[in-house]
Design an enzyme around this catalytic site. Structure first.
Site, PDB file in Angstrom:
ATOM      1  N   ASP A  84       0.469 -10.280 -70.763  1.00  9.37           N
ATOM      2  CA  ASP A  84      -0.042  -9.023 -70.215  1.00  9.37           C
ATOM      3  C   ASP A  84       1.099  -8.077 -69.847  1.00  9.37           C
ATOM      4  O   ASP A  84       1.018  -6.875 -70.073  1.00  9.37           O
ATOM      5  CB  ASP A  84      -0.898  -9.313 -68.977  1.00  9.37           C
ATOM      6  CG  ASP A  84      -2.253  -9.902 -69.333  1.00  9.37           C
ATOM      7  OD1 ASP A  84      -2.302 -10.693 -70.291  1.00  9.37           O
ATOM      8  OD2 ASP A  84      -3.232  -9.575 -68.668  1.00  9.37           O
ATOM      9  N   LYS A 127      -4.318 -15.178 -69.185  1.00  3.11           N
ATOM     10  CA  LYS A 127      -5.527 -15.614 -69.892  1.00  3.11           C
ATOM     11  C   LYS A 127      -5.505 -17.100 -70.215  1.00  3.11           C
ATOM     12  O   LYS A 127      -6.552 -17.688 -70.516  1.00  3.11           O
ATOM     13  CB  LYS A 127      -5.722 -14.803 -71.181  1.00  3.11           C
ATOM     14  CG  LYS A 127      -5.754 -13.299 -70.962  1.00  3.11           C
ATOM     15  CD  LYS A 127      -6.721 -12.897 -69.877  1.00  3.11           C
ATOM     16  CE  LYS A 127      -6.568 -11.439 -69.500  1.00  3.11           C
ATOM     17  NZ  LYS A 127      -5.283 -11.094 -68.874  1.00  3.11           N
ATOM     18  N   CYS A 197       4.147 -13.858 -63.019  1.00  4.33           N
ATOM     19  CA  CYS A 197       4.362 -12.700 -62.152  1.00  4.33           C
ATOM     20  C   CYS A 197       4.075 -13.047 -60.688  1.00  4.33           C
ATOM     21  O   CYS A 197       3.069 -13.681 -60.376  1.00  4.33           O
ATOM     22  CB  CYS A 197       3.497 -11.540 -62.602  1.00  4.33           C
ATOM     23  SG  CYS A 197       3.869 -10.991 -64.284  1.00  4.33           S
ATOM     24  N   SER A 472      -5.141  -4.687 -63.875  1.00  4.15           N
ATOM     25  CA  SER A 472      -4.222  -5.788 -63.612  1.00  4.15           C
ATOM     26  C   SER A 472      -4.352  -6.223 -62.168  1.00  4.15           C
ATOM     27  O   SER A 472      -4.721  -5.434 -61.288  1.00  4.15           O
ATOM     28  CB  SER A 472      -2.787  -5.323 -63.880  1.00  4.15           C
ATOM     29  OG  SER A 472      -1.855  -6.213 -63.316  1.00  4.15           O
TER      30      SER A 472
END
Length: 560
Positions: A84, A127, A197, A472
């Site tokens: 992403d 995902k 992240c 996001s």
């Protein structure tokens, strides 16, 4: 597993007829004794395209050690990841949500195709986590999800950084509030190495959800990617998946209405990503559990935000780990009577796991239920003129807000971003980005490039944003995604015109418009959709509404 006890893998390794299969397996290192042992799939989402997954090849080694020490045979498979962070704001972001289905499908094909006795799935980027749970729920076999862990904070001038800071710096540079040189410094410092992240963005939200669902051992997912304890946790997970296989304890024994509710409550209390709504709906669908949008609204009303985590708060996943981790958030919820006890892959119940909590004295990351950071969760499910099937409101400030303003309509994320960068969006606007839904995108792209640029330009608190796409976990602001039906299905969002007055009332859970949409619909002609070819067109043809999890599979009770 006792000798001669039937197991799934007997379908390929037992009897004279399967001598060819055994011959092939012997070439890979199988010995005669291995044919009596459980065969466990180690499904890896390793890739060097993203720090989230780049260490999973090494992490698989202690997993295999644990499997083989427990008397089973490990076989390795790889599946894909679409980053992403790398694809955000680009055409490639269309592939992200689509990849969730492809990952789940590929896991199912490899595991069912080889009649494996169980599977442990190593995950990282966004995902891969829900896809792993969807596959296990769909197959209903012994399985376990093991998260590679969060990245450590980046450091610049004594400040902790995450990828969120880079996206927001892009907006600041475009508005003249930051120099290109300063942007470059943040870019180079934000991501120091392996791990997903670092805020309570989608990956860490879903990793927490796996623990609450019972599909991951409590505490294992909290350990950062490079922490010395990660290998030990990997080895333990390898041992545990063999025990699950020998006992034939399958995934749907953990995924139930209560565990899904627990996961939704944790997502709310941690200030987590609204993507958790989309993914938990999909997992419920695969497990055949009745779970809908209203469950998330109820969770957000019940569970206040008690985690001071980015994107809206101060701290990162590493800080949560040091404070007490998922156990600390879950224990707060349990002690307030909000959670229900459920089974977990560890063999102990959720509440028993929470009894092992070790809260760090003086920690500042997690508040109490009695004195929360915010009185209710950071999202609401809205309906109204523009969202008959529902939409998801994500807010960073007060939850009970009314926002009214003129619509500024964009047919794609790129159109909106270009307008924003050139000063085309003003305080008071209600930004509409359409044709970005699951079907219309296709792929339901995230709008982080837009929301981060709004932050960077200092107007995030002065506008509202509505889209049939999604956001996001790093997005913040008064933003509404998952607007359904989407524009590609002729949803009301397709009929909005520039200048229409739109009113959002989060307390009343309404999104309404001052326009005669019925008259417009009578004259409306669906625009010709651009064909992307291949898997993109296949997905657009098959995918369901975001209100149903944007899934591409059907249940046995549905028409085929």
């Amino acid at each position: 597993m006792p000798h001669n006890t039937p197991k799934r893998s007997d379908a390929i390794v037992k009897g004279p007829a399967h001598a060819p299969a055994r011959a092939m397996l012997r070439a890979t290192g199988f010995e005669t004794k291995d044919f009596d042992a459980p065969i466990i799939g180690v499904v890896n989402t390793w890739s060097t395209v993203t720090p989230c997954n780049m260490h999973l090849d090494a992490l698989a080694a202690p997993v295999r050690e644990g499997i083989e020490a427990a008397g089973a045979r490990a076989v390795d498979f790889n599946t894909i990841v679409v980053s992403d962070g790398v694809t955000m704001g680009a055409e490639g972001m269309r592939a992200s949500l689509i990849s969730r289905e492809v990952i789940a499908d590929s896991i199912e094909l490899a595991v069912r195709g080889h009649s494996l006795d169980g599977a442990i799935i190593l995950v990282g980027c966004d995902k891969t986590i829900p896809a792993a749970a969807m596959a296990l729920a769909r197959m209903n076999i012994p399985g376990l999800v093991f998260y590679g862990g969060s990245i450590m904070p980046g450091k610049l001038d004594g400040k902790d950084l995450s990828i969120q800071d880079v996206f927001e710096a892009v907006g600041a540079e475009a508005s003249g509030m930051m120099s290109e040189e300063e942007l470059g410094k943040i870019e180079r410092a934000a991501c120091p190495g392996a791990g997903a992240c670092g805020g309570q963005f989608t990956a860490n939200t879903m990793a927490m959800a796996m623990s609450m669902l019972g599909l991951s051992p409590m505490g294992a997912n909290d350990i950062p990617a490079i922490h010395p304890a990660k290998n030990e946790a990997a080895r333990a997970c390898g041992t545990r998946i063999v025990e699950l296989a020998k006992e034939n304890v399958c995934a749907r024994q953990f995924i139930c209405t209560q565990s899904l509710t627990n996961a939704a409550l944790a997502a709310s209390a941690s200030g987590g990503s609204t993507n958790a709504i989309l993914h938990l709906l999909a997992i419920a669908h695969e497990a055949g559990v009745d779970f809908d949008l209203e469950a998330f609204h109820n969770a957000a009303q019940s569970a206040p935000v008690i985690a001071d985590l980015k994107p809206s708060g101060q701290y990162l996943a590493h800080d949560l780990f040091m404070a007490g981790g998922t156990r600390l958030i879950a224990a707060r919820l349990r002690d307030a009577g909000l959670l229900g006890d459920t089974a977990t892959v560890s063999g102990r119940t959720l509440f028993t796991e929470l009894d092992d909590l070790e809260e760090t004295p003086g920690q500042k990351v997690i508040y109490t239920i009695e004195a929360p950071l915010k009185e209710s969760g950071g999202y609401r499910i809205l309906y109204g003129d523009l969202a008959p099937e529902g939409a998801v409101l994500k807010v960073s400030g007060g939850i009970d807000q009314v926002f009214e303003g003129p619509a500024k309509v964009y047919e794609s994320e790129e159109d909106c971003f270009a307008s924003l960068q050139s000063g085309g969006i003003e305080a008071g606007d209600v930004i509409i980005i359409r044709n970005e839904g699951p079907k219309g995108g296709p792929g339901m792209r995230e709008m982080l490039a837009v929301t981060a640029a709004l932050v960077g330009q200092g107007i995030i608190d002065d506008v509202a944003l509505i889209t049939d796409g999604r956001f996001s976990g790093a997005s913040k602001g008064f933003v509404i995604g998952h607007c359904a039906p989407e524009a590609a299905h002729g949803g009301p969002i397709a009929l909005v015109c520039n200048g229409d007055r739109i009113r959002i009332d989060s307390a009343k859970r309404r999104i309404d418009i001052d326009a005669d949409l019925s008259a417009r619909r009578a004259k409306w002609t669906p625009p010709k959709r651009r064909r992307f070819g291949g898997v993109f067109d296949k997905y657009a043809h098959l995918v369901s509404s975001a209100a149903k999890g944007a899934v591409t599979t059907i249940l046995p009770t549905e028409n085929f």
